[in-house]
Design an enzyme around this catalytic site. Structure first.
Site, mmCIF file in Angstrom:
data_model
loop_
_atom_site.group_PDB
_atom_site.id
_atom_site.type_symbol
_atom_site.label_atom_id
_atom_site.label_comp_id
_atom_site.label_asym_id
_atom_site.label_seq_id
_atom_site.Cartn_x
_atom_site.Cartn_y
_atom_site.Cartn_z
ATOM 1 N N CYS B 90 0.816 -1.211 0.000
ATOM 2 C CA CYS B 90 0.000 0.000 0.000
ATOM 3 C C CYS B 90 0.848 1.259 0.000
ATOM 4 O O CYS B 90 0.351 2.359 -0.186
ATOM 5 C CB CYS B 90 -0.941 0.009 1.193
ATOM 6 N N HIS B 369 -9.765 2.848 -0.924
ATOM 7 C CA HIS B 369 -8.332 2.584 -0.884
ATOM 8 C C HIS B 369 -7.924 1.580 -1.957
ATOM 9 O O HIS B 369 -7.764 0.402 -1.694
ATOM 10 C CB HIS B 369 -7.977 2.075 0.528
ATOM 11 N N CYS B 400 0.742 3.158 5.900
ATOM 12 C CA CYS B 400 1.125 1.835 6.347
ATOM 13 C C CYS B 400 0.994 0.839 5.208
ATOM 14 O O CYS B 400 0.238 1.063 4.269
ATOM 15 C CB CYS B 400 0.251 1.407 7.521
#
Lengths: 467, 414
Positions: B90, B369, B400
């Site tokens: 990510c 996301h 993160c």
């Protein structure tokens, strides 16, 4: 597409339609293409500016055949026929700028009669005359108006995609200021402009095309802003200006951003996602121009193409539909122009510049269910005239086009029968294409069109409604 | 060579959409190309060459081995524009920004585009390990008999397709299950998590309404706004949702956890002087960056709170404290990820972050996301916000990532 429309597209349907008098419309000559045949020039007594302009364009016209009694022949049934051109001419230009008397109109008849059935397909009849405002006596004023009747009727009688248009040449107009208009009318760019009349005058001081002007790519090195550029006519305007050398700034609402990006990238221009009704729309356009092209860059032309329809019969029309159409189609444009014209605004319009609005034949003739739209589009004409009059000393022109029935996604939504009626009820028997509107706008925005100011040119194939 | 700095010039993304909906039929390549084309159009770069394009995706088909270069070739950019794929889970999007910024600072490029894309809808589905081995054996076989034998050992269950796993290979726990451990460890409440989620939706909705994204987003496939955004959600509505991680009494719900999302985002970077000479917007300088990792496998640390390790290093190196930042962007993988990261920073003596400066235009809980696209979204949003605040405004980003990692960076308006 409904059943009727599907049937209409089949060979059998086409045959049936032809029987009903609905023949396949002619394919129009388009683009920067001159007529294939010769250009005939008839200079009536007192004229001369057309000959000069054609020479400047590098064209060598031939003399007209005149329909004089002694030149007529008889056909096999013994009827008198006008003289015939050996090869079909591509255009007939009649310079009647010196004509002041009713008796002199016979000169037009003599030139026109052999041409009416003698032109090649997509031929041109171009009448040049002197505006009534520039002649003094009663007969000359009456004659000036008579040209209008001749032009409109010739336009309706011509066939095969040929058009007739009338240009009133104002007193003192040099041939150089007439060139862009003659070139536009002769070429395929004016395909869907028929039966129209507009005025060309001397360009204002400082409104010359410049040394680097290339008539084949007139917008090279110039920035052109097009609103409503994501699709339809706006996208075609962007493509046409890009073809002619412009750096295009394509503007449309954020929600149309993907299509807008596609148009901008295809023409190697840039995209600005902007709702033109926001108060600082002009500043944001200028800021975008300054970002992409640098703070010294100036806009050459702004094309106010963005427009919406919210059709309802007046009996059903609420304040929301009323206001939104007037806001987008008229008020936004009116607010933006003074800001863009501010010489101190980085990325604004240049000292020499072009403003082009989009009116509509609905604004001219009215259209059921479009009170709001007709108000906005007639308003654009009023705005164009007023802005043109407000800038007497600056080499800026303000003009508008008024499209008639143009084949777009928007008009494809009109019910088939109604659509077919719209298509057929003009002198060319077909709908126009977005490029026809775009070409006319590009002509009005041309650096050499400084003499064309405060004009509204209809792109309607000489629509019978409001003609 | 004079000192060079890399600045954010602008950004573009497509609206983010809930997985399996509007972009279900679009590939990662399609979406990345659309994001690139919108950026190219905004800055009039069609036909022009950019120094380098770096992007990536977390969920990747093998056919997408050259995803970014293929997207460049499909875009309006000059085909001479080089491109490469990067992957940092990510953190991919932010990692590409750092990569391009570093190249620019070192003089290896004057301009570059960084970004990422992910499609949870078009995720690769692979065959079972048994079938995969059988197929490979068969392809090596020379005779028909050998080929048939290759499949002899196959078990019927081997024929079932295997969807992509989002579990940590070393713990076997999903992101949500891992975060649930952290949430419990830090004693984070449902109310605090829901409050953060609500703020995310409200902030993002306000930004959309104000036209903030007019020059940061290009619509795609008829989608004009992030589809996960719920402008009308309320504390009551969020409170009604059932826990999805952490058992019956867990605090993590669908409302305060990110949903699977499709989307793409890119950022245009340039050398500062180069940008100024061309009168490009200079939104914010990429000041510094830091990656860190936690020892999550032993269970001693949380999987998603490596930001609390990376940020102190950044602060130390740049002589800053948390209070020196006008804006802070902490990626909302889960509301509790943000809360745990903040709690750890505070516990380590770094003070706290004023909520009025945190994710002020919303973050992943509201926007969604699409893994590798999140970095581009955050960098473009933060750079524009900092530019609006004026020179010297400073912003901190923490994202993160899987594997117990976090990518962090400092931007500063110039």
């Amino acid at each position: 597409m409904n059943v009727l429309e599907s049937l209409y597209g089949t060979p059998l349907g086409k045959k049936a339609a032809a029987r009903l008098g609905l023949a396949e419309p002619p394919v129009l000559r388009r683009g920067r293409e001159l007529p294939r045949g010769e250009i005939v020039l008839a200079t009536l007594p007192g004229g001369g500016v057309a000959a000069e302009a054609l020479a400047l364009l590098g064209l060598s016209p031939i003399d007209p055949l005149l329909d004089l009694p002694e030149r007529r022949t008889t056909d096999d049934r013994g009827r008198p026929q006008p003289p015939r051109y050996e090869r079909r001419p591509g255009a007939v230009v009649i310079d009647a700028t010196g004509v002041r008397e009713i008796a002199q109109l016979e000169g037009l008849r003599q030139v026109l009669r052999p041409a009416m059935k003698g032109l090649e397909a997509s031929g041109r009849v171009i009448l040049l005359a002197t505006d009534a405002a520039d002649v003094s006596d009663v007969e000359a004023k009456a004659v000036a108006q008579a040209f209008d009747g001749i032009n409109r009727t010739v336009s309706k009688e011509l066939r095969g995609g040929s058009t007739a248009n009338l240009v009133f040449v104002r007193a003192g107009t040099p041939a150089s200021d007439l060139c862009s208009t003659l070139s536009f009318l002769l070429e395929g760019r004016s395909a869907f402009v028929a039966g129209q009349t507009w005025r060309v005058g001397p360009a204002k001081a400082g409104d010359a095309a410049g040394a680097e002007y290339d008539p084949a790519r007139p917008f090279t090195g110039r920035i052109v802003v097009v609103t409503g550029a994501a699709r339809g006519i706006g996208a075609e305007i962007a493509r046409t200006f890009a073809r002619d050398g412009a750096a295009v700034v394509a503007v449309d609402v954020p929600a149309a951003g993907d299509a807008l990006a596609g148009v901008a990238n295809a023409v190697r221009g840039s995209a600005l996602q902007l709702d033109i009704t926001v108060p600082d729309a002009a500043e944001r356009i200028a800021a975008h121009v300054a970002t992409v092209h640098g703070p010294q860059a100036k806009i050459w032309a702004v094309i106010h193409n963005a427009g919406i329809t919210r059709d309802k019969l007046l009996a059903n029309l609420d304040e929301g539909r009323w206001a939104s159409v007037l806001e987008v189609n008229l008020a936004a444009e009116m607010r933006m122009n003074p800001t863009l014209l501010d010489p101190d605004l980085p990325g604004g319009l240049g000292e020499q510049a072009r403003i082009v609005g989009i009116a509509s034949t609905s604004g001219w003739a009215g259209n059921k269910g479009q009170t709001n739209y007709a108000a906005s589009k007639a308003g654009v004409m009023g705005l164009t005239w007023a802005e043109s009059a407000e800038l007497p000393d600056r080499p800026v022109t303000a003009n508008a086009v008024a499209p008639g029935f143009i084949e777009t996604e928007m008009t494809a939504a009109i019910p088939f029968v109604q659509r077919e009626v719209f298509r057929r009820t003009n002198a060319l028997g077909q709908g126009g294409r977005p490029v026809d509107v775009a070409e006319t706008i590009a002509y009005l925005a041309d650096p050499a069109s400084g003499g064309v100011d405060g004009q509204v040119v209809r792109v309607c194939g000489h629509n019978l409604i409001g003609a | 060579m004079p000192e060079r700095s890399a600045v954010v010039v602008g950004g573009n993304r497509i609206p983010f959409a809930k997985a399996g909906t509007k972009y279900a039929a679009a590939s990662s390549g399609d979406m990345l190309t659309a994001a690139l084309d919108g950026l190219v159009a905004r800055f009039g770069l069609a036909g022009q060459q950019v120094g380098e394009v770096a992007a990536g995706a977390v969920l990747k088909h093998t056919r997408d081995f050259n995803l970014t270069r293929e997207a460049v070739l499909g875009s309006a950019l000059d085909p001479h524009t080089p491109a490469c794929d990067l992957q940092q889970a990510c953190g991919t999007g932010l990692e590409t920004v750092i990569y391009v910024a570093n190249k620019i600072r070192l003089g290896q490029a004057d301009t570059g585009i960084a970004g990422g894309v992910d499609s949870a809808s078009d995720a690769p589905i692979v065959v079972s390990e048994g079938l995969r081995r059988a197929l490979l054996r068969a392809s090596r076989s020379k005779t028909l008999l050998e080929r048939l034998k290759s499949f002899a050992s196959l078990h019927p269950t081997d024929l079932a397709p295997v969807p992509p796993g989002v579990v940590e290979p070393r713990t076997g726990l999903s992101m949500g299950e891992s975060q649930a451990l952290t949430t419990a460890e830090y004693g984070l409440t449902r109310e605090a998590a829901d409050e953060l989620a609500l703020a995310s939706h409200r902030n993002l909705a306000r930004a959309w309404d104000a036209g903030f994204f007019d020059d940061l987003v290009t619509p795609y496939l008829g989608v004009t706004r992030d589809t996960l955004l719920r402008p009308d959600t309320s504390a009551e509505a969020l409170a009604k949702l059932k826990p999805v991680f952490g058992g019956e009494n867990g605090t993590m719900t669908a409302g305060n956890s990110t949903a699977l999302t499709d989307g793409a985002a890119v950022v245009l970077l340039a050398e500062e002087e180069w940008a100024r000479e061309r009168h490009w917007p200079v939104l914010a300088r990429v000041v510094d960056a830091q990656v860190a990792a936690t020892d999550y496998v032993t269970g001693n640390e949380g999987l998603l709170i490596a930001g609390a390790r990376a940020i102190p290093v950044l602060l130390e190196r740049n002589g800053l404290t948390l209070a020196d930042f006008d804006l802070v962007e902490i990626h909302e993988a889960f509301a509790s990820t943000v809360l745990a990261t903040l709690a750890q920073l505070e516990a380590d003596g770094h003070g706290t972050v004023d909520r009025a400066r945190l994710n002020v235009n919303g973050s992943s809980l509201a926007a969604g996301h699409p893994f590798a696209a999140t970095g581009g979204r955050i960098v473009a949003t933060l750079a524009k916000l900092l530019a609006e605040r004026g020179p010297g405004s400073r912003g901190l980003i923490s994202i993160c990532a899987a594997g117990g990692q976090a990518v962090t960076a400092i931007l500063e308006a110039v």
